[in-house]
Design an enzyme around this catalytic site. Structure first.
Site, PDB file in Angstrom:
ATOM      1  N   LYS A 180      -6.118 -17.902   8.665  1.00  0.00           N
ATOM      2  CA  LYS A 180      -4.961 -17.798   7.600  1.00  0.00           C
ATOM      3  C   LYS A 180      -3.828 -17.010   8.227  1.00  0.00           C
ATOM      4  CE  LYS A 180      -8.804 -16.989   4.090  1.00  0.00           C
ATOM      5  NZ  LYS A 180      -9.810 -16.037   3.845  1.00  0.00           N
ATOM      6  N   GLN A 204     -11.146  -9.971   2.067  1.00  0.00           N
ATOM      7  CA  GLN A 204     -11.893 -10.859   2.780  1.00  0.00           C
ATOM      8  C   GLN A 204     -13.210 -10.684   2.347  1.00  0.00           C
ATOM      9  OE1 GLN A 204     -11.031 -13.619   4.575  1.00  0.00           O
ATOM     10  NE2 GLN A 204     -13.215 -14.119   4.240  1.00  0.00           N
ATOM     11  N   ASP A 244      -6.017 -14.773  -4.487  1.00  0.00           N
ATOM     12  CA  ASP A 244      -7.275 -15.532  -4.338  1.00  0.00           C
ATOM     13  C   ASP A 244      -7.669 -15.887  -5.996  1.00  0.00           C
ATOM     14  OD1 ASP A 244      -8.581 -16.493  -2.308  1.00  0.00           O
ATOM     15  OD2 ASP A 244      -9.864 -14.603  -1.843  1.00  0.00           O
TER      16      ASP A 244
END
Ligand code: NAD
Length: 298
Positions: free
Chosen positions: A58, A102, A125
């Site tokens: 990422k 994460q 997200d």
């Protein structure tokens, strides 16, 4: 398995590259208008090896697109309070437009509570309760990257969902449930399967589009696929030989399907591309530049 591929391969790598180039162009335009580059911060707690790899990928993709990227690394023994305080700090940092926590978090930390702390505008997200609600009600918000990437892949290959039977295997908050909402918003007829589904083969056989998001190697067999159907394989499993394999028996399914994603090189690369797209959209909204990179996921 006859190994004869008839299906069109939906190349996620090439499609993701095209999305990433569009995002990079969007970043150039934003900066040319005197605005700061989009800021993306990843919060990584602990030492999970797979997470380390994802975060590195990422980081690289976001840097290439011209983003201002940073990773906050916290030790595995971080307390819930300290994690939430860090998220609050990032919420208040104007140079940060997107925050990604994460997952999975180390044992002892409550992901739902941590995610609920995120400013929904920075939740690139799409996992905060506010963004989940927006998806269900059809309002604008950040859409989770993997299902958004699946839709983008379909759109860019001219595969429509309207009126089609879509069977999704897997009902996680990350993939299966949000994809179901996106497909419904496209007027598909949706069946959402899971570990207690009675006859999974029959549910798949009726589908025009099968989405596999389970995490079980080659669970979906070739003879579960209707001739000409589209197959999106979200699964990422480590095969016995160490190679990555999906949830679909690719060779057997590709012999009957109309279109199929490979693993690797299918849905995976789209996930990162959509993260960049969501973060660019967040940065544009912050500076009032509005507009989106062309979100076709609603
Ligand atoms: P999860 O473990 O949260 O959910 C799995 C789902 O599969 C559950 O809803 C469960 O009910 C269902 N399931 C389990 N066994 C089943 C069975 N035998 N039959 C039918 N349903 C069954 O997983 P997730 O986070 O949604 O991830 C699913 C897979 O997708 C994993 O392999 C993961 O690595 C992969 N993934 C890939 C990407 C990507 O970018 N390509 C992103 C997220 C997840």
């Amino acid at each position: 398995m006859n190994g004869v591929e008839t299906a069109r391969i939906l190349d996620g790598k090439a499609t993701a590259l095209a999305v990433r180039e569009e995002v990079a162009e969007g970043v150039r335009q934003l900066c040319a208008a005197g605005h700061p580059a989009p800021g993306l911060t990843v919060v990584l707690v602990g030492e999970d090896p797979a997470s380390q790899v994802y975060v590195r990928n990422k980081d690289r993709a976001a840097t290439q697109a011209g983003f201002n990227v940073s990773t906050v690394r916290l030790p595995a023994e971080t307390s819930q309070g300290d994690l939430e305080a860090e998220i609050q700090r990032l919420n208040g940092d104007e140079s940060v437009h997107g925050i990604l926590v994460q997952l999975p978090l180390p044992k002892g930390l409550d992901a739902d509570r941590a995610l609920a702390r995120l400013d929904p505008a920075k939740d690139v997200d799409g996992l905060t309760p506010t963004n989940v609600a927006a998806l269900v009600t059809g309002n604008s918000g950040h859409v989770p990257c993997t299902p958004a990437g699946c839709i983008e892949l379909l759109d860019r290959h001219g595969i429509e969902l309207e009126g089609r039977r879509v069977t999704i295997v897997g009902r996680s908050m990350l993939v299966g449930k949000p994809f179901a909402q996106l497909a419904l918003a496209r007027n598909a007829t949706v069946t959402l399967c899971h570990s207690r589904t009675r006859d999974l083969a029959a549910e798949c056989r009726r589908a025009d589009v099968v989405v596999a998001a389970v995490g079980v190697e080659k669970l979906i067999k070739g003879d579960w696929i209707q001739p000409g159907a589209t197959v999106l394989d979200v699964g990422i499993n480590r095969g016995a030989d160490g190679k990555l394999v999906g949830d679909v028996d690719f060779e057997a399914a590709a012999a009957v399907a109309g279109a199929i994603t490979p693993v690797p090189g299918g849905v995976g690369p789209m996930t990162i591309a959509m993260l960049l797209k969501n973060t660019l959209d967040a940065a544009r909204t912050t500076v009032g530049a509005g507009g989106s990179t062309g979100d076709g996921s609603r």
